[in-house]
Design an enzyme around this catalytic site. Structure first.
Site, short mmCIF file in Angstrom:
data_model
loop_
_atom_site.label_atom_id
_atom_site.label_comp_id
_atom_site.label_asym_id
_atom_site.label_seq_id
_atom_site.Cartn_x
_atom_site.Cartn_y
_atom_site.Cartn_z
N SER A 367 0.84 -1.20 0.00
CA SER A 367 0.00 0.00 0.00
C SER A 367 0.87 1.25 0.00
O SER A 367 1.86 1.33 0.73
CB SER A 367 -0.91 -0.01 1.23
OG SER A 367 -1.72 1.12 1.26
N GLY A 368 0.50 2.24 -0.84
CA GLY A 368 1.28 3.47 -0.93
C GLY A 368 2.43 3.38 -1.90
O GLY A 368 3.28 4.29 -1.94
N GLY A 369 2.47 2.32 -2.70
CA GLY A 369 3.58 2.15 -3.62
C GLY A 369 3.44 2.88 -4.94
O GLY A 369 4.30 2.76 -5.80
N GLY A 370 2.33 3.61 -5.15
CA GLY A 370 2.17 4.41 -6.37
C GLY A 370 1.30 3.77 -7.44
O GLY A 370 1.23 4.29 -8.55
N LYS A 371 0.62 2.66 -7.12
CA LYS A 371 -0.18 1.97 -8.14
C LYS A 371 -1.33 2.86 -8.62
O LYS A 371 -1.54 3.04 -9.83
CB LYS A 371 -0.73 0.66 -7.56
CG LYS A 371 0.33 -0.31 -7.05
CD LYS A 371 -0.27 -1.61 -6.57
CE LYS A 371 -1.16 -1.46 -5.35
NZ LYS A 371 -0.42 -1.09 -4.13
N THR A 372 -2.09 3.43 -7.68
CA THR A 372 -3.22 4.28 -8.05
C THR A 372 -2.76 5.54 -8.76
O THR A 372 -3.43 6.04 -9.67
CB THR A 372 -4.04 4.64 -6.80
OG1 THR A 372 -4.47 3.44 -6.15
CG2 THR A 372 -5.27 5.46 -7.15
N GLU A 494 -8.56 -3.92 -8.13
CA GLU A 494 -9.09 -5.26 -7.87
C GLU A 494 -10.46 -5.27 -7.20
O GLU A 494 -10.62 -4.99 -6.02
CB GLU A 494 -8.11 -6.06 -7.03
CG GLU A 494 -8.47 -7.54 -7.01
CD GLU A 494 -7.38 -8.33 -6.34
OE1 GLU A 494 -7.68 -8.96 -5.32
OE2 GLU A 494 -6.25 -8.31 -6.82
#
Length: 571
Positions: A367-372, A494
């Site tokens: 979470s917070g890795g820049g996916k969004t 997802e």
């Protein structure tokens, strides 16, 4: 002050005010003023005639006729004033609403929705009230004062000069209080917008408030802002409470002095009793606009404060929508050394990879890795800080924005629904779809069965945020909406991550239908759901650290292997 008035004038021009109607309105207003100025002269003639030859009913007819004409003109002026004002503000609200809808997303990251609503409703309403209730009345009042003064100078210039002593005194009183009212109005509008933001935020999350038992906390926060608005209101009341009576006092002192002087003039025979009555009526015609000027100038300061806020919003940068047509063929999306900062904080660093058409690509990170963020960059909600994103061999910024976003269908894990019917939600973004197409999309999303079992079927209300439906039902409606849109590129945050097993099975079947033969990009929350992806991209601390198939990454990427062992990426 000059800059603020210029802003208001510019805003009125932007509102597409019907200038021909406005000119006609002022013409009618001048005729009304002329009729009003004729009444005292006719009254003077009437009284002098009565003094000389006695009362006759026919002598009243000219005065009554002019009064009727004045009343009709007053009614026409009022209606035209409201029509022009309401039309101008309707156009202004339309422009502000259009502008807000096309602002870049970073604006909404720093401005609450309630604050934006205040610009569209509260501030434009202040402008509307000023235009419809004050502006024309003020101008006609000036004509009345000017005309009355000219006639009074003709009747008795000494008495008129005594009256004009009130003008510099009035300006001396109003000028400093006007600046104070402007600052107060600005602060009040800001606080009102902030309070609107709080209301929108709390009411849209009322279930969280109740579940967290924070009613008392939110009540106290709201009370503090309500009290601040109350204090602003009382400060404004103090200014008006001083200004209006003070102006009335100045005018009454002048009026009494004039009455005393006029009485002595009648006694000495310098003027007739009819002339004294005419002078008194003209004085009333002058005093009424003067006392209304206090309200005009306080409302003007409020309007200037509201205008400044509206102009600030209209000056915000809009999205650039024009560009070249999007190619008809499905092409790869390529990140070329892309970096992105949000509020000077690095989110993505040196990203270089390719997303192939007609294949499923998964983004993997904690979470917070820049996916969004990458979803947002692909959809052009934000602009890259460094590097470029290419569609084929062209930068995505060069394409027409409407055509570009038409390529995408987005299904998120929270399945946002609008307060409306199932039909409206499925057709959202595809307003011209037929009933048959809607039903086909529902069938493909495995949603048709449960929809047809509802009493009102497609016309069933879903409630705010879809509260009347289960999580699985909302997800399938969101998928049906994406199917109806028939996107070339599918973005999946997802959609099965928070569902029970039965709902997950049905939603997964719907997703299999949706992802067939199209570019699909998936944000993974559980690695077990993306093992069949054609390509998996692994990110660590905003950097691409590995890519390949599930089997390849398990063998060559220790971080991915660790995530696989954990099973769920939020953990």
């Amino acid at each position: 002050m000059q800059r603020k008035v210029k802003q208001l004038y510019t805003l009125m021009n932007r509102s597409q005010m019907a200038k021909s109607q406005f000119v006609f309105l002022f013409f009618i207003s001048i005729l009304e003023v002329a009729a009003g100025l004729a009444v005292p002269l006719l009254t003077m003639k009437l009284i002098n005639q009565i003094s000389d030859s006695g009362f006759a009913f026919t002598s009243l007819l000219p005065v009554m006729g002019v009064l009727v004409v004045q009343a009709v003109l007053s009614a026409v002026t009022f209606y035209m004033m409201r029509r022009v004002g309401e039309g101008a503000v309707a156009n202004l609200r339309t422009e502000v609403w259009d502008h807000m809808l096309h602002l870049r997303l970073p604006y909404y990251d720093v401005h609450e929705s309630g604050e934006t609503m205040s610009r569209i409703t509260q501030d434009t309403n202040v402008v509307k009230e000023f235009v419809t209730e004050q502006l024309v009345s003020f101008v006609s009042g000036l004509f009345t004062i000017l005309g009355a003064v000219i006639v009074l100078l003709w009747i008795d210039w000494k008495m008129t000069l005594l009256l004009l002593l009130a003008v510099p005194l009035t300006i001396f009183v109003m000028y400093p209080l006007g600046d104070k009212m402007y600052e107060l109005s600005k602060a009040n509008q800001d606080e009102l917008a902030s309070f609107g933001g709080r209301l929108g935020r709390i009411l849209s999350n009322i279930r969280l408030v109740k579940a967290s038992q924070t009613e008392r906390q939110e009540l106290e926060g709201g009370k503090a802002q309500i009290q601040q608005l109350y204090r602003f209101g009382m400060k404004e009341a103090k200014i008006v409470a001083v200004l209006t009576p003070l102006m009335t006092l100045i005018m009454m002192i002048v009026l009494i002095a004039i009455f005393g002087y006029g009485g002595s003039q009648v006694a000495s025979g310098a003027i007739s009793s009819g002339e004294l009555v005419a002078i008194m009526i003209y004085l009333v015609q002058i005093i009424m606009p003067f006392t209304q000027m206090a309200t005009f100038f306080t409302d003007l300061q409020k309007t200037l404060g509201a205008t400044e806020r509206i102009v600030e919003a209209l000056d915000e940068t809009r999205e650039v929508r024009e560009g070249k047509p999007v190619p008809s063929a499905s092409l790869p999306i390529r990140f070329d050394n892309v970096s992105f900062r949000y509020n000077e904080k690095p989110v993505l660093i040196g990203m270089t990879f390719t997303i192939e058409p007609n294949a499923t690509t998964a983004f993997v990170s904690r979470s917070g890795g820049g996916k969004t963020t990458m979803f947002s960059l692909i959809e052009r909600f934000y602009e890259v800080t460094e590097g470029q994103i290419l569609y084929g061999n062209e930068r995505i910024e060069t394409f027409d924005l409407n055509e570009w976003r038409a390529l995408f269908g987005y299904v998120s894990q929270n399945a946002p629904l609008l307060n409306g019917t199932i039909r409206e939600n499925v057709m959202y973004g595809t307003p011209n779809a037929t009933e048959e197409e809607v039903l086909a999309a529902l069938k493909a999303a495995y949603a048709c069965d449960f929809v047809m079992q509802l009493e009102k079927r497609l016309d069933t209300e879903v409630g705010e945020g879809g509260i009347k439906l289960s999580g699985g039902q909302k997800q399938r409606l969101a998928i049906a909406r994406a199917i109806l849109r028939n996107p070339r590129i599918l973005l999946l945050d997802e959609a099965t991550s928070s569902l029970d097993n039965e709902s997950e099975r049905e939603v997964q079947l719907a997703l299999n239908t949706l992802t067939k033969d199209r570019m699909t990009i998936v944000i993974a929350h559980r690695l077990s759901t993306i093992t069949g992806a054609d390509h998996i991209l692994v990110f660590e601390e905003g950097k691409l650290s590995g890519q390949g198939t599930h089997e390849k990454l398990l063998q060559t990427h220790p971080y991915y292997e660790q995530l696989w062992m954990n099973g769920r990426l939020e953990e």
